[in-house]
Design an enzyme around this catalytic site. Structure first.
Site, PDB file in Angstrom:
ATOM      1  N   HIS A 170      36.054  -2.849 -48.500  1.00  0.00           N
ATOM      2  CA  HIS A 170      37.380  -2.228 -48.442  1.00  0.00           C
ATOM      3  C   HIS A 170      38.496  -3.247 -48.204  1.00  0.00           C
ATOM      4  CE1 HIS A 170      35.151   1.552 -48.201  1.00  0.00           C
ATOM      5  NE2 HIS A 170      36.293   2.187 -48.438  1.00  0.00           N
ATOM      6  N   ALA A 184      19.628  11.640 -17.628  1.00  0.00           N
ATOM      7  CA  ALA A 184      20.038  10.521 -16.770  1.00  0.00           C
ATOM      8  C   ALA A 184      18.854   9.696 -16.288  1.00  0.00           C
ATOM      9  CB  ALA A 184      20.821  11.071 -15.578  1.00  0.00           C
ATOM     10  N   LEU A 185      18.739   8.523 -16.904  1.00  0.00           N
ATOM     11  CA  LEU A 185      17.649   7.600 -16.565  1.00  0.00           C
ATOM     12  C   LEU A 185      18.224   6.276 -16.051  1.00  0.00           C
ATOM     13  CD1 LEU A 185      14.554   6.895 -16.861  1.00  0.00           C
ATOM     14  CD2 LEU A 185      15.056   6.180 -19.191  1.00  0.00           C
ATOM     15  N   ALA A 201      18.772  -0.939 -13.488  1.00  0.00           N
ATOM     16  CA  ALA A 201      17.620  -0.461 -14.260  1.00  0.00           C
ATOM     17  C   ALA A 201      18.070   0.073 -15.611  1.00  0.00           C
ATOM     18  CB  ALA A 201      16.877   0.631 -13.482  1.00  0.00           C
ATOM     19  N   GLU A 212      18.924   3.922 -25.926  1.00  0.00           N
ATOM     20  CA  GLU A 212      17.545   4.421 -26.134  1.00  0.00           C
ATOM     21  C   GLU A 212      16.609   3.274 -26.506  1.00  0.00           C
ATOM     22  OE1 GLU A 212      16.991   8.293 -27.787  1.00  0.00           O
ATOM     23  OE2 GLU A 212      19.045   8.884 -27.311  1.00  0.00           O
ATOM     24  N   SER A 217      17.459  -3.345 -29.523  1.00  0.00           N
ATOM     25  CA  SER A 217      16.629  -3.933 -30.587  1.00  0.00           C
ATOM     26  C   SER A 217      15.567  -4.859 -29.998  1.00  0.00           C
ATOM     27  CB  SER A 217      17.508  -4.728 -31.566  1.00  0.00           C
ATOM     28  OG  SER A 217      18.295  -3.849 -32.329  1.00  0.00           O
ATOM     29  N   ILE A 270      25.993   7.702 -18.609  1.00  0.00           N
ATOM     30  CA  ILE A 270      25.299   8.937 -18.977  1.00  0.00           C
ATOM     31  C   ILE A 270      26.111   9.747 -20.002  1.00  0.00           C
ATOM     32  CG2 ILE A 270      24.224  11.047 -18.096  1.00  0.00           C
ATOM     33  CD1 ILE A 270      22.901   8.263 -17.280  1.00  0.00           C
ATOM     34  N   GLY A 319      41.366  -5.464 -46.746  1.00  0.00           N
ATOM     35  CA  GLY A 319      42.302  -5.177 -45.648  1.00  0.00           C
ATOM     36  C   GLY A 319      42.287  -3.717 -45.256  1.00  0.00           C
TER      37      GLY A 319
HETATM   38  C1  LIG Z   1      27.505   4.448 -24.729  1.00  0.00           C
HETATM   39  C2  LIG Z   1      26.222   4.483 -23.982  1.00  0.00           C
HETATM   40  C3  LIG Z   1      25.579   5.695 -23.760  1.00  0.00           C
HETATM   41  C4  LIG Z   1      24.397   5.740 -23.029  1.00  0.00           C
HETATM   42  N1  LIG Z   1      23.802   6.947 -22.763  1.00  0.00           N
HETATM   43  C5  LIG Z   1      22.765   7.009 -21.878  1.00  0.00           C
HETATM   44  C6  LIG Z   1      22.252   8.269 -21.450  1.00  0.00           C
HETATM   45  O1  LIG Z   1      22.683   9.338 -21.878  1.00  0.00           O
HETATM   46  N2  LIG Z   1      21.261   8.272 -20.508  1.00  0.00           N
HETATM   47  C7  LIG Z   1      20.737   7.130 -19.990  1.00  0.00           C
HETATM   48  O2  LIG Z   1      19.852   7.222 -19.147  1.00  0.00           O
HETATM   49  N3  LIG Z   1      21.188   5.907 -20.404  1.00  0.00           N
HETATM   50  C8  LIG Z   1      22.186   5.826 -21.314  1.00  0.00           C
HETATM   51  N4  LIG Z   1      22.683   4.604 -21.730  1.00  0.00           N
HETATM   52  C9  LIG Z   1      22.081   3.396 -21.196  1.00  0.00           C
HETATM   53  C10 LIG Z   1      21.348   2.568 -22.261  1.00  0.00           C
HETATM   54  O3  LIG Z   1      20.126   3.157 -22.593  1.00  0.00           O
HETATM   55  C11 LIG Z   1      21.217   1.143 -21.702  1.00  0.00           C
HETATM   56  O4  LIG Z   1      22.520   0.581 -21.706  1.00  0.00           O
HETATM   57  C12 LIG Z   1      20.255   0.288 -22.499  1.00  0.00           C
HETATM   58  O5  LIG Z   1      18.928   0.719 -22.315  1.00  0.00           O
HETATM   59  C13 LIG Z   1      20.352  -1.195 -22.118  1.00  0.00           C
HETATM   60  O6  LIG Z   1      20.330  -1.364 -20.730  1.00  0.00           O
HETATM   61  P1  LIG Z   1      21.451  -2.276 -20.030  1.00  0.00           P
HETATM   62  O7  LIG Z   1      22.782  -1.808 -20.502  1.00  0.00           O
HETATM   63  O8  LIG Z   1      21.196  -2.280 -18.568  1.00  0.00           O
HETATM   64  O9  LIG Z   1      21.226  -3.710 -20.618  1.00  0.00           O
HETATM   65  P2  LIG Z   1      20.189  -4.791 -20.048  1.00  0.00           P
HETATM   66  O10 LIG Z   1      18.862  -4.154 -19.835  1.00  0.00           O
HETATM   67  O11 LIG Z   1      20.816  -5.492 -18.908  1.00  0.00           O
HETATM   68  O12 LIG Z   1      20.069  -5.785 -21.283  1.00  0.00           O
HETATM   69  C14 LIG Z   1      20.933  -6.909 -21.495  1.00  0.00           C
HETATM   70  C15 LIG Z   1      20.359  -7.708 -22.657  1.00  0.00           C
HETATM   71  O13 LIG Z   1      19.053  -8.207 -22.317  1.00  0.00           O
HETATM   72  C16 LIG Z   1      18.111  -7.781 -23.287  1.00  0.00           C
HETATM   73  N5  LIG Z   1      16.833  -7.549 -22.607  1.00  0.00           N
HETATM   74  C17 LIG Z   1      16.627  -6.818 -21.474  1.00  0.00           C
HETATM   75  N6  LIG Z   1      15.329  -6.800 -21.169  1.00  0.00           N
HETATM   76  C18 LIG Z   1      14.691  -7.522 -22.121  1.00  0.00           C
HETATM   77  C19 LIG Z   1      13.340  -7.857 -22.359  1.00  0.00           C
HETATM   78  N7  LIG Z   1      12.349  -7.420 -21.573  1.00  0.00           N
HETATM   79  N8  LIG Z   1      13.042  -8.622 -23.456  1.00  0.00           N
HETATM   80  C20 LIG Z   1      14.031  -9.056 -24.287  1.00  0.00           C
HETATM   81  N9  LIG Z   1      15.340  -8.771 -24.108  1.00  0.00           N
HETATM   82  C21 LIG Z   1      15.650  -8.001 -23.036  1.00  0.00           C
HETATM   83  C22 LIG Z   1      18.701  -6.507 -23.870  1.00  0.00           C
HETATM   84  O14 LIG Z   1      18.162  -6.202 -25.158  1.00  0.00           O
HETATM   85  C23 LIG Z   1      20.167  -6.870 -23.925  1.00  0.00           C
HETATM   86  O15 LIG Z   1      20.421  -7.651 -25.058  1.00  0.00           O
HETATM   87  C24 LIG Z   1      23.839   4.535 -22.507  1.00  0.00           C
HETATM   88  C25 LIG Z   1      24.480   3.318 -22.757  1.00  0.00           C
HETATM   89  C26 LIG Z   1      25.649   3.278 -23.473  1.00  0.00           C
HETATM   90  C27 LIG Z   1      26.325   1.950 -23.678  1.00  0.00           C
END
Ligand SMILES: Cc1cc2nc3c(=O)[nH]c(=O)nc-3n(C[C@H](O)[C@H](O)[C@H](O)COP(=O)(O)OP(=O)(O)OC[C@H]3O[C@@H](n4cnc5c(N)ncnc54)[C@H](O)[C@@H]3O)c2cc1C
Length: 379
Positions: free
Chosen positions: A336, A122-123, A128, A361, A364, A155, A338
């Site tokens: 594939h 959990a990060l 954040a 994690e 892109s 998480i 339809g």
């Molecule tokens: C199904 C799922 C499972 C997950 N599991 C975990 C887990 O087990 N533990 C955990 O801790 N987290 C988990 N996460 C969290 C995940 O790591 C974050 O959702 C991810 O890092 C993106 O953060 P955000 O959703 O706040 O998007 P944001 O940070 O708000 O990003 C929104 C958009 O802005 C872009 N962006 C943000 N900052 C920048 C920058 N500096 N430069 C260019 N573009 C930028 C992003 O690429 C994205 O396109 C999970 C998320 C999902 C959806």
């Protein structure tokens, strides 16, 4: 990937397990958004929950190459099931194995290795995500305990986990050097796990928020020393990115096999669709994307196993393989026709499932930031 005979034998066993035990359940997992207990027990019997846990604590003690081989094999079937195992044996286990005190390891690792206790990492917090340094969750020392306050979101495994590695601020004045990592158990006073989110894909694998309200954590559950949390999280995520790239390669293998099978089976216009050059070229591009992804993934595995930092290699592998997988999944639906859009073929679920690998994690965009940062760094 060149692995020794023992790991190759394990790969063959896993491939059989995935084909016989996981594949027939993929529709059920997809529709019920849960993993059958019986499948979890069979996975445990294969040692899947202890892949990366040292043998001294009941695990298989695989290094990164073995872990990535398993990711590839599990990538061939239910994405939700693969993620439950991948997360537990990857980012959720690594901090405890590398930073945990002997008593913490003895307390948690054997039950994690047997699958009795599932782990979670959990990060992320509401404000954040891509910028984890903006976290607000705090941990204040009080006698022989830390008192945690704050919240986490999205998480993975939260709905079924017993053990959580949680990042929290122990000294705000030190910035990222004031972030520490703690092992928190389901049931600790002041710790609440929210409702499972409804997601686009990854069905079967739970994702939920966490809340800490004066949550009491024994001081001995601090991983390493205070302030080691953020650096540890970065190291853990570097490895995690490589394993996601490996899983992406396994998924691409499976989608390419499905497409070649369908192209040889389906006829239109009086001939097999495999005879149409337009589709042949799509298939060729899929294979090139898959092979290039695998080469970049192997480069990152090798660098990490040599003990290098490998930040660049890991981000290149994750960025390339996950973007390639997105293209491959899209082409698989197209090939594939339809049928690709129908649930029964299981192609549309792969298309939805794999959308996540470009987000978690490190998205892109964040991988590109890391790569550019490495290139522009003063040497
Ligand atoms: C199904 C799922 C499972 C997950 N599991 C975990 C887990 O087990 N533990 C955990 O801790 N987290 C988990 N996460 C969290 C995940 O790591 C974050 O959702 C991810 O890092 C993106 O953060 P955000 O959703 O706040 O998007 P944001 O940070 O708000 O990003 C929104 C958009 O802005 C872009 N962006 C943000 N900052 C920048 C920058 N500096 N430069 C260019 N573009 C930028 C992003 O690429 C994205 O396109 C999970 C998320 C999902 C959806």
């Amino acid at each position: 990937m060149s692995l020794g005979p023992e790991l190759e034998a394990y790969r063959a066993e896993l491939r059989r397990f995935v084909a016989r035990e996981v594949e027939p359940l993929t529709r059920w997992i997809e529709e019920n958004d849960a993993i059958p207990g019986e499948l979890m027990r069979k996975a445990a019997a294969l040692g899947l929950f202890g892949l990366t846990i040292p043998e001294a604590y009941g695990g298989l003690g695989l290094d990164l190459d073995g872990k990535c081989m398993v990711e590839e094999e599990l990538g061939r079937s239910s994405y939700g099931f693969a993620t439950v195992v991948a997360n537990h044996t990857g980012i959720s286990t690594h901090p405890i194995v590398t930073l945990g005190s002997e008593s913490l390891k003895r307390n948690y690792l054997p039950r994690m290795a047997s699958g009795e206790w599932i782990a979670s990492f959990a990060l992320t917090e509401p404000q954040a995500g891509s910028d984890p340094a903006a976290m607000r969750t705090t941990a204040a020392r009080k006698g022989d305990r830390y008192i945690l306050n704050g919240e986490k979101i999205y998480i993975t495994n939260a709905g079924i986990a017993q053990v959580f590695t949680v990042m929290a601020i122990t000294d705000r004045s030190r910035g990222i050097k004031g972030i520490s990592a703690f092992v928190v158990e389901r049931g600790f006073r002041g710790f609440a796990i929210g409702k499972n989110e409804l997601k686009m894909g990854m069905h079967g694998c739970t994702t939920a928020p966490l809340a800490f309200t004066d949550c009491e954590v024994p001081a001995g559950n601090l991983l390493g020393a205070e302030g080691m949390g953020y650096v540890q999280a970065l190291k853990t995520l570097t490895r995690g990115r490589v394993t996601i790239a490996a899983r992406s390669c396994g998924i691409m293998d499976r989608l390419i096999e499905r497409c070649t099978g369908y192209m040889k089976l389906r006829s239109q216009g009086g001939r097999k669709i495999a005879e149409y050059q337009g589709l042949q070229w799509m298939l060729a591009d899929m294979a090139v994307s898959r092979d290039a992804s695998r080469a970049l993934t192997q480069r990152a595995i090798d660098a990490l196993m040599r003990g290098e930092r490998a930040t660049m290699e890991a981000s290149v592998a994750k960025l390339y393989a996950t973007e390639a997988l997105g293209r491959v999944a899209d082409a698989a639906v197209q090939i594939h026709g339809g049928m690709g859009y129908m649930r029964e073929a299981g192609i549309e679920s792969a298309y939805r499932d794999v959308r996540i690998v470009r987000i978690y994690e490190g998205s892109s965009e964040i991988q590109r930031n890391i790569i550019a940062g490495e290139l522009l760094k003063d040497k």
